[in-house]
Design a protein around this motif. Structure first.
Motif, PDB file in Angstrom:
ATOM      1  N   GLY A  89       0.792  -1.225   0.000  1.00 15.97           N
ATOM      2  CA  GLY A  89       0.000   0.000   0.000  1.00 15.97           C
ATOM      3  C   GLY A  89       0.821   1.270   0.000  1.00 15.97           C
ATOM      4  O   GLY A  89       1.966   1.304   0.439  1.00 15.97           O
ATOM      5  N   GLU A  90       0.194   2.324  -0.501  1.00 12.75           N
ATOM      6  CA  GLU A  90       0.820   3.638  -0.511  1.00 12.75           C
ATOM      7  C   GLU A  90       1.011   4.081   0.929  1.00 12.75           C
ATOM      8  O   GLU A  90       0.137   3.891   1.759  1.00 12.75           O
ATOM      9  CB  GLU A  90      -0.106   4.658  -1.188  1.00 12.75           C
ATOM     10  CG  GLU A  90      -0.058   4.625  -2.693  1.00 12.75           C
ATOM     11  CD  GLU A  90      -1.212   5.428  -3.268  1.00 12.75           C
ATOM     12  OE1 GLU A  90      -1.445   6.552  -2.793  1.00 12.75           O
ATOM     13  OE2 GLU A  90      -1.891   4.897  -4.161  1.00 12.75           O
ATOM     14  N   GLY A  91       2.141   4.674   1.191  1.00 12.35           N
ATOM     15  CA  GLY A  91       2.367   5.193   2.536  1.00 12.35           C
ATOM     16  C   GLY A  91       2.815   4.130   3.519  1.00 12.35           C
ATOM     17  O   GLY A  91       3.084   4.422   4.680  1.00 12.35           O
ATOM     18  N   ALA A  92       2.895   2.870   3.063  1.00 11.26           N
ATOM     19  CA  ALA A  92       3.318   1.803   3.970  1.00 11.26           C
ATOM     20  C   ALA A  92       4.728   2.084   4.495  1.00 11.26           C
ATOM     21  O   ALA A  92       5.042   1.782   5.644  1.00 11.26           O
ATOM     22  CB  ALA A  92       3.274   0.454   3.263  1.00 11.26           C
ATOM     23  N   GLU A  93       5.550   2.735   3.632  1.00 15.54           N
ATOM     24  CA  GLU A  93       6.943   3.007   4.022  1.00 15.54           C
ATOM     25  C   GLU A  93       7.038   3.813   5.311  1.00 15.54           C
ATOM     26  O   GLU A  93       8.006   3.675   6.057  1.00 15.54           O
ATOM     27  CB  GLU A  93       7.686   3.781   2.914  1.00 15.54           C
ATOM     28  CG  GLU A  93       7.844   3.034   1.621  1.00 15.54           C
ATOM     29  CD  GLU A  93       6.667   3.237   0.683  1.00 15.54           C
ATOM     30  OE1 GLU A  93       5.592   3.698   1.164  1.00 15.54           O
ATOM     31  OE2 GLU A  93       6.813   2.939  -0.507  1.00 15.54           O
ATOM     32  N   SER A  94       6.031   4.651   5.540  1.00 11.92           N
ATOM     33  CA  SER A  94       6.114   5.490   6.741  1.00 11.92           C
ATOM     34  C   SER A  94       5.994   4.664   8.013  1.00 11.92           C
ATOM     35  O   SER A  94       6.218   5.151   9.110  1.00 11.92           O
ATOM     36  CB  SER A  94       5.073   6.606   6.702  1.00 11.92           C
ATOM     37  OG  SER A  94       3.821   6.048   6.427  1.00 11.92           O
ATOM     38  N   ALA A  95       5.646   3.367   7.870  1.00 11.27           N
ATOM     39  CA  ALA A  95       5.598   2.491   9.040  1.00 11.27           C
ATOM     40  C   ALA A  95       6.956   1.836   9.293  1.00 11.27           C
ATOM     41  O   ALA A  95       7.131   1.134  10.286  1.00 11.27           O
ATOM     42  CB  ALA A  95       4.528   1.416   8.842  1.00 11.27           C
TER      43      ALA A  95
END
Lengths: 259, 324
Positions: free
Chosen positions: B41-47
């Motif tokens: 998912g988009e934004g998963a990297e921020s986790a």
């Protein structure tokens, strides 16, 4: 639209479950009944077939001892016929083997829509419907709260942690239905009588093009090797409410510093 | 078999890893193997920072899920990694809506067995052993795989492990792709609907207030919601009232629903069928209100009130409001 509904016939959940001491498999040798979880799928399947202008509603079930009593319940609700796979070689099958058996059987019915419960009430593994979708090369929409047919596709409200997603999916497809989303009809007398003469076609593993080592205990590739007692919880104080019992709850919550 | 690489399914909500993700990472990092996360998912990297903090060195993000239901593409990307020799030996997946889809798809795709409803895992000389709570939580069945094929796939129920941060650096983000999967990937999300539910999530709440058939009527479920709100908890339900259509499946506590482990669990008008006990028996404290003095729920309750929940709850609510 032709609909296949997967129906599991399980030991009466009101009776305490038991494991076979030799195999640690759940004992399934008593009379079996239709899993309540499947009654929602049966109702949904009947409604969708009716609203889309008719079509065959076929039940598919895998059960020991040529069991049909649970199937008769669903036939009495209105399904047209049933395909039953019963074979001693299937005892001890895991979810994936079960999915292989159901998929091979479902192919014979060539359905547009396949409906199952999200999980059974006895084994509750909860993977078989999606496994059979993969084996059949079909998309799946799981945890459906609402299904409508729109031409050659379906629109589904799928349960999520936050609420629900509206999902669109072309047919043929597999859908799993959550409990409580439709009110299953009670079979009436006419339905019960008609169910007795509705066709139930029975298959063996060899009829399905599967080999015996893909199913049963050998095919399972997993084993329950030990069953131990869980740590028992001790019952605490029991109070009969005479109008003031809420105060006992208050002081219990106070002790826990929750209020 | 030896385990050298573990993947933990990392689900995110609002760009943060979910609690089950952190619970699984905490267990995984105790196994003396490389621990990585797999998510989408988009934004998963921020986790990635939080995922690293709980012990994963890498976060493999599937970038082409787009508007598909995640089950097919995430399983597809894992299968691609397995076939190119980069897959894990052990795959730990939370028993969530998407987690169950991914596990089932992958199992059939790779023709591998899967063990679900896991309520404990232990490492032994012969590999990983799974525990499953059965017969209302009175017994534990121990299972293992009898094949050496990998990955071994376990679907683990929430609250099986306690999440603890390890203080690791942010996980390195790698990207994975599912590629074109054809017809199986045809289920697409058209729109997402968030149902406003104030308060904590059911399986993360410190207080859970559940209702059952003893409430007599759907309308009385509002007592459960009101009490849950006053105690900053989450409302739950027995299977009976979910089956009856009073509340959605997502409220269900039990064998075929959620496992909860709150500080206090209030069972109101719930008899305590084995189906229900499995899901709440490990709460730290249990309060039960039921008219039937013989109801099985009392055998696990620290405080049992033999009485009518419809009479006790309004008084309890009134008293709590008076204190607020």
């Amino acid at each position: 639209m032709n609909v296949v509904i997967c129906v599991k016939q399980i030991p009466d959940p009101a009776a305490p479950g038991e494991l076979d001491p030799n195999t640690n498999n759940l004992k399934r040798d008593s009379k079996l009944i239709m899993d309540d979880s499947d009654s929602y799928g049966v109702e949904m399947g009947l409604q969708l077939a009716e609203s889309s202008g008719g079509g065959e509603v076929t039940l598919v079930s895998m059960a020991p001892n040529s069991e049909t009593s649970g199937l008769r319940t669903a036939l009495a609700m209105g399904a047209g016929k049933a395909l039953l796979i019963s074979d001693e070689a299937l005892a001890g099958s895991d979810a994936l083997s079960t999915a292989k058996v159901l998929a091979a059987t479902i192919k014979k019915a060539q359905p547009d829509l396949i409906i199952a419960a999200t999980e059974s009430s006895d084994g509750y593994t909860g993977t078989t419907p999606v496994q059979l979708a993969e084996i059949l090369g079909l998309p799946a929409v799981t945890f459906a709260k609402k299904i409508s047919v729109e031409g050659s596709s379906i629109k589904v409200e799928r349960q999520t942690e936050a609420g629900y997603d509206e999902v669109s999916c072309p047919l043929p497809a597999v859908v799993t239905v959550t409990a409580g989303v439709v009110e299953p009809r009670y079979p009436n007398f006419k339905g019960i009588m008609a169910a007795k003469s509705k066709p139930v076609e029975e298959f063996k593993v060899s009829d399905l093009g599967l080999s015996a080592d893909e199913v049963g205990n050998t095919g399972a590739r997993q084993v329950v090797f030990e069953v131990i007692a869980a740590e028992a919880r001790q019952a605490g104080e029991k109070i009969v409410d005479e109008g003031e019992a809420h105060k006992d709850i208050i002081s219990f919550l106070e002790k826990l510093k929750l209020i | 078999m030896s385990i050298s690489k573990i993947w933990v399914l990392a689900e995110t909500a609002d760009s943060k890893p979910t609690s089950i993700t952190l619970e699984l990472l905490t267990f995984a990092r105790g196994l003396n193997a490389t621990v990585e996360a797999i998510g989408w998912g988009e934004g998963a990297e921020s986790a990635a920072a939080e995922i690293g903090n709980f012990g994963a060195t890498a976060f493999n993000v599937v970038t082409d899920v787009n508007d598909s239901l995640p089950g097919v593409p995430v399983a597809g990307a894992i299968a691609n990694a397995v076939s190119s020799g980069n897959g894990p030996d052990l795959l730990l997946i939370g028993a969530t809506y998407d987690g169950r889809d991914i596990a089932a798809r992958l199992s059939a795709k790779l023709n591998l067995p899967v063990l679900t409803n896991v309520t404990g895992l232990e490492q032994s000389g012969e590999g990983i052993i799974a525990h499953h709570s059965i017969f209302g939580g009175t017994q534990i069945a121990k299972t293992k795989f009898t094949t050496d094929s990998t990955p071994q796939i376990f679907v683990v129920r929430a609250k099986t492990f306690t999440a603890e941060a390890a203080g690791g650096a942010a996980a390195t983000v790698n990207t994975l792709t599912a590629g074109d999967l054809g017809a199986v990937n045809a289920a697409k999300i058209v729109s997402r609907h968030v149902e406003e539910r104030s308060g904590p999530k059911l399986d993360e709440a410190d207080v859970v207030v559940s209702g059952g058939r003893g409430l007599s009527d759907k309308a009385n479920y509002s007592l459960i919601e009101e009490l849950a709100k006053l105690l900053k908890g989450a409302p739950g339900a027995s299977r009976a009232i979910v089956d009856a259509g009073w509340v959605p499946y997502s409220y269900q506590v039990g064998q075929t629903g959620k496992t909860v482990k709150p500080t206090v669990y209030l069972a109101c008008g719930i008899s305590g069928a084995t189906q229900h006990l499995v899901g709440m028996k490990n709460a730290k404290n249990i309060i039960a209100i039921n008219k039937d003095p013989e109801a099985p729920i009392f055998s696990v309750a620290d405080l049992g009130i033999v009485g009518d929940a419809q009479k006790v709850l309004p008084k309890l609510i009134e008293e709590l409001k008076a204190r607020a």
